[in-house]
Motif scaffolding. Structure first.
Motif, PDB file in Angstrom:
ATOM      1  N   THR A   1      34.498 117.677  53.276  1.00 39.14           N
ATOM      2  CA  THR A   1      35.162 116.507  53.844  1.00 39.14           C
ATOM      3  C   THR A   1      35.691 115.544  52.790  1.00 39.14           C
ATOM      4  O   THR A   1      36.774 114.957  52.964  1.00 39.14           O
ATOM      5  CB  THR A   1      34.184 115.752  54.776  1.00 39.14           C
ATOM      6  OG1 THR A   1      33.657 116.675  55.737  1.00 39.14           O
ATOM      7  CG2 THR A   1      34.880 114.610  55.496  1.00 39.14           C
ATOM      8  N   PHE A   2      34.969 115.380  51.680  1.00 38.26           N
ATOM      9  CA  PHE A   2      35.302 114.304  50.744  1.00 38.26           C
ATOM     10  C   PHE A   2      35.742 114.771  49.359  1.00 38.26           C
ATOM     11  O   PHE A   2      36.086 113.935  48.515  1.00 38.26           O
ATOM     12  CB  PHE A   2      34.101 113.359  50.597  1.00 38.26           C
ATOM     13  CG  PHE A   2      33.647 112.763  51.898  1.00 38.26           C
ATOM     14  CD1 PHE A   2      34.421 111.814  52.559  1.00 38.26           C
ATOM     15  CD2 PHE A   2      32.456 113.168  52.489  1.00 38.26           C
ATOM     16  CE1 PHE A   2      34.015 111.268  53.769  1.00 38.26           C
ATOM     17  CE2 PHE A   2      32.039 112.628  53.704  1.00 38.26           C
ATOM     18  CZ  PHE A   2      32.817 111.677  54.348  1.00 38.26           C
ATOM     19  N   SER A   3      35.769 116.073  49.111  1.00 36.32           N
ATOM     20  CA  SER A   3      36.132 116.527  47.758  1.00 36.32           C
ATOM     21  C   SER A   3      37.583 116.220  47.408  1.00 36.32           C
ATOM     22  O   SER A   3      37.941 116.143  46.229  1.00 36.32           O
ATOM     23  CB  SER A   3      35.877 118.035  47.625  1.00 36.32           C
ATOM     24  OG  SER A   3      36.657 118.760  48.567  1.00 36.32           O
ATOM     25  N   GLY A   4      38.429 116.005  48.414  1.00 32.79           N
ATOM     26  CA  GLY A   4      39.830 115.687  48.139  1.00 32.79           C
ATOM     27  C   GLY A   4      40.116 114.214  47.975  1.00 32.79           C
ATOM     28  O   GLY A   4      41.264 113.833  47.705  1.00 32.79           O
ATOM     29  N   THR A   5      39.093 113.369  48.107  1.00 34.99           N
ATOM     30  CA  THR A   5      39.307 111.930  47.966  1.00 34.99           C
ATOM     31  C   THR A   5      39.234 111.528  46.498  1.00 34.99           C
ATOM     32  O   THR A   5      38.586 112.195  45.691  1.00 34.99           O
ATOM     33  CB  THR A   5      38.252 111.152  48.763  1.00 34.99           C
ATOM     34  OG1 THR A   5      36.943 111.507  48.288  1.00 34.99           O
ATOM     35  CG2 THR A   5      38.354 111.460  50.245  1.00 34.99           C
ATOM     36  N   PRO A   6      39.884 110.427  46.105  1.00 29.65           N
ATOM     37  CA  PRO A   6      39.822 109.979  44.706  1.00 29.65           C
ATOM     38  C   PRO A   6      38.395 109.630  44.296  1.00 29.65           C
ATOM     39  O   PRO A   6      37.611 109.118  45.099  1.00 29.65           O
ATOM     40  CB  PRO A   6      40.721 108.737  44.686  1.00 29.65           C
ATOM     41  CG  PRO A   6      41.599 108.875  45.889  1.00 29.65           C
ATOM     42  CD  PRO A   6      40.783 109.582  46.917  1.00 29.65           C
TER      43      PRO A   6
ATOM     44  N   VAL B   1      33.636 106.385  47.719  1.00 26.05           N
ATOM     45  CA  VAL B   1      32.579 105.667  48.440  1.00 26.05           C
ATOM     46  C   VAL B   1      33.140 105.062  49.722  1.00 26.05           C
ATOM     47  O   VAL B   1      32.528 105.151  50.795  1.00 26.05           O
ATOM     48  CB  VAL B   1      31.953 104.572  47.553  1.00 26.05           C
ATOM     49  CG1 VAL B   1      30.977 103.708  48.366  1.00 26.05           C
ATOM     50  CG2 VAL B   1      31.247 105.186  46.356  1.00 26.05           C
ATOM     51  N   LYS B   2      34.316 104.461  49.632  1.00 26.64           N
ATOM     52  CA  LYS B   2      34.923 103.830  50.803  1.00 26.64           C
ATOM     53  C   LYS B   2      35.239 104.869  51.880  1.00 26.64           C
ATOM     54  O   LYS B   2      35.046 104.614  53.081  1.00 26.64           O
ATOM     55  CB  LYS B   2      36.204 103.108  50.390  1.00 26.64           C
ATOM     56  CG  LYS B   2      36.840 102.285  51.516  1.00 26.64           C
ATOM     57  CD  LYS B   2      35.940 101.136  51.943  1.00 26.64           C
ATOM     58  CE  LYS B   2      36.640 100.147  52.862  1.00 26.64           C
ATOM     59  NZ  LYS B   2      37.057 100.726  54.155  1.00 26.64           N
ATOM     60  N   ALA B   3      35.702 106.039  51.470  1.00 25.19           N
ATOM     61  CA  ALA B   3      35.984 107.087  52.449  1.00 25.19           C
ATOM     62  C   ALA B   3      34.707 107.514  53.172  1.00 25.19           C
ATOM     63  O   ALA B   3      34.710 107.742  54.394  1.00 25.19           O
ATOM     64  CB  ALA B   3      36.629 108.285  51.758  1.00 25.19           C
ATOM     65  N   ILE B   4      33.601 107.608  52.437  1.00 25.11           N
ATOM     66  CA  ILE B   4      32.320 107.966  53.044  1.00 25.11           C
ATOM     67  C   ILE B   4      31.862 106.883  54.012  1.00 25.11           C
ATOM     68  O   ILE B   4      31.434 107.158  55.140  1.00 25.11           O
ATOM     69  CB  ILE B   4      31.270 108.210  51.945  1.00 25.11           C
ATOM     70  CG1 ILE B   4      31.589 109.513  51.203  1.00 25.11           C
ATOM     71  CG2 ILE B   4      29.860 108.243  52.528  1.00 25.11           C
ATOM     72  CD1 ILE B   4      30.759 109.745  49.965  1.00 25.11           C
ATOM     73  N   VAL B   5      31.960 105.632  53.587  1.00 26.91           N
ATOM     74  CA  VAL B   5      31.519 104.523  54.431  1.00 26.91           C
ATOM     75  C   VAL B   5      32.376 104.428  55.689  1.00 26.91           C
ATOM     76  O   VAL B   5      31.861 104.198  56.791  1.00 26.91           O
ATOM     77  CB  VAL B   5      31.545 103.202  53.638  1.00 26.91           C
ATOM     78  CG1 VAL B   5      31.324 102.004  54.553  1.00 26.91           C
ATOM     79  CG2 VAL B   5      30.481 103.229  52.553  1.00 26.91           C
TER      80      VAL B   5
ATOM     81  N   THR C   1      23.171 109.579  51.700  1.00 29.63           N
ATOM     82  CA  THR C   1      23.067 111.028  51.552  1.00 29.63           C
ATOM     83  C   THR C   1      24.410 111.648  51.194  1.00 29.63           C
ATOM     84  O   THR C   1      24.497 112.510  50.302  1.00 29.63           O
ATOM     85  CB  THR C   1      22.519 111.648  52.843  1.00 29.63           C
ATOM     86  OG1 THR C   1      21.247 111.051  53.136  1.00 29.63           O
ATOM     87  CG2 THR C   1      22.344 113.143  52.713  1.00 29.63           C
ATOM     88  N   LEU C   2      25.466 111.230  51.864  1.00 36.76           N
ATOM     89  CA  LEU C   2      26.793 111.772  51.567  1.00 36.76           C
ATOM     90  C   LEU C   2      27.237 111.388  50.158  1.00 36.76           C
ATOM     91  O   LEU C   2      27.867 112.194  49.451  1.00 36.76           O
ATOM     92  CB  LEU C   2      27.796 111.297  52.609  1.00 36.76           C
ATOM     93  CG  LEU C   2      27.550 111.821  54.032  1.00 36.76           C
ATOM     94  CD1 LEU C   2      28.521 111.171  55.012  1.00 36.76           C
ATOM     95  CD2 LEU C   2      27.666 113.340  54.089  1.00 36.76           C
TER      96      LEU C   2
END
Length: 269
Positions: free
Chosen positions: A123-128, A134-138, A178-179
């Motif tokens: 889900t998050f490996s493509g985010t900066p 962190v913001k994408a996870i939150v 955790t994420l």
């Protein structure tokens, strides 16, 4: 800004019961105190303190049989500024992290990284890298979990919160932590006071709040997955790997919570 905060918490014990308490404010905030902050008891009880491995101020007591009420009330200075938003904060390579930060990359009692690692990377490996990740996870956690006091569950892990989609502030924090850890971002659990300062008053009774901190650009930054907006007036009590390390009380025997009142109010200038 001046804030008055405190609590009254009652426990009923059938027998004399040893207890550990994490109910003092964190040493990092003691310089801001305008009055003393000490624990008081409504019956003669000896308490002695120590610092745990995370630097939290803890107390040990032996609660006698019957009802014991633990209280504190204090005034504290606060800058009145909202939580900082470090938009340009960078993520460290693991080899560059301080030794004492590494523990906050590992799985723990409520942060079951092994069960969420695959989802996190998908889900998050493509985010900066850095704050944007962190913001994408939150943002994800804030949208994924619905806050519901009636769905509080002290046994729910991060994976449980992910599956249930409902919970309280600790569930938001555990899932976001955790994420972050799955994505090699050190994250630690925080608990403390967060009153309705600068926001509409919540009709529910006041409670302690849970949030987390992410380690970026050589320091810890406050992040709140439940509210997902910078807030004013946080008063940190304790930090740890997850809620296990910062439990308000740990009783070594039967101890029934009979009353619980928390208050956090801005004082007139």
């Amino acid at each position: 800004m001046k804030i008055r905060a405190g609590f009254n918490i009652g426990y009923q014990c059938e027998h004399e019961t040893a207890m550990l308490l994490v109910l003092n404010i964190h040493p990092s905030r003691r310089a801001d105190l305008l009055t003393e902050q000490t624990l008081t008891f409504d019956r003669p009880i000896e308490a002695w303190g120590y610092l745990d491995i995370f630097g939290n101020v803890c107390s040990r007591i032996s609660a006698p049989p019957g009802l014991t009420t633990i209280s504190t009330k204090f005034d504290i200075y606060d800058s009145g500024l909202p939580d900082p938003v470090p938009e340009n904060a960078f993520q460290h390579d693991i080899k560059d992290l301080p030794d004492d930060v590494l523990v906050f990359l590992l799985g723990s009692r409520y942060c079951d990284t092994d069960r969420l690692a695959d989802f996190a990377w998908e889900t998050f490996s493509g985010t900066p890298l850095g704050w944007q990740r962190v913001k994408a996870i939150v943002d994800f956690v804030h949208e994924h979990i619905t806050f519901d006091y009636d769905r509080a569950d002290p046994l729910r892990t991060a994976h449980g919160g992910f599956t249930d989609g409902k919970g309280v502030c600790r569930d938001f924090a555990h899932l976001a932590i955790t994420l972050c850890r799955c994505m090699n971002i050190p994250a630690r659990y925080c608990t403390g006071y967060l009153g309705d300062i600068g926001v509409p008053k919540n009709p529910h009774p006041m409670d302690f709040s849970a949030w987390f901190e992410a380690y970026l650009s050589g320091r810890w930054y406050t992040v709140d997955a439940r509210h997902n907006t910078p807030r004013v007036g946080r008063i940190l009590m304790a930090i740890g790997r997850d809620a296990t390390d910062v439990a308000l009380s740990t009783a070594f025997g039967p101890a029934i919570l009979t009353s619980f009142e928390v208050f956090t109010d801005e004082l007139p200038s």
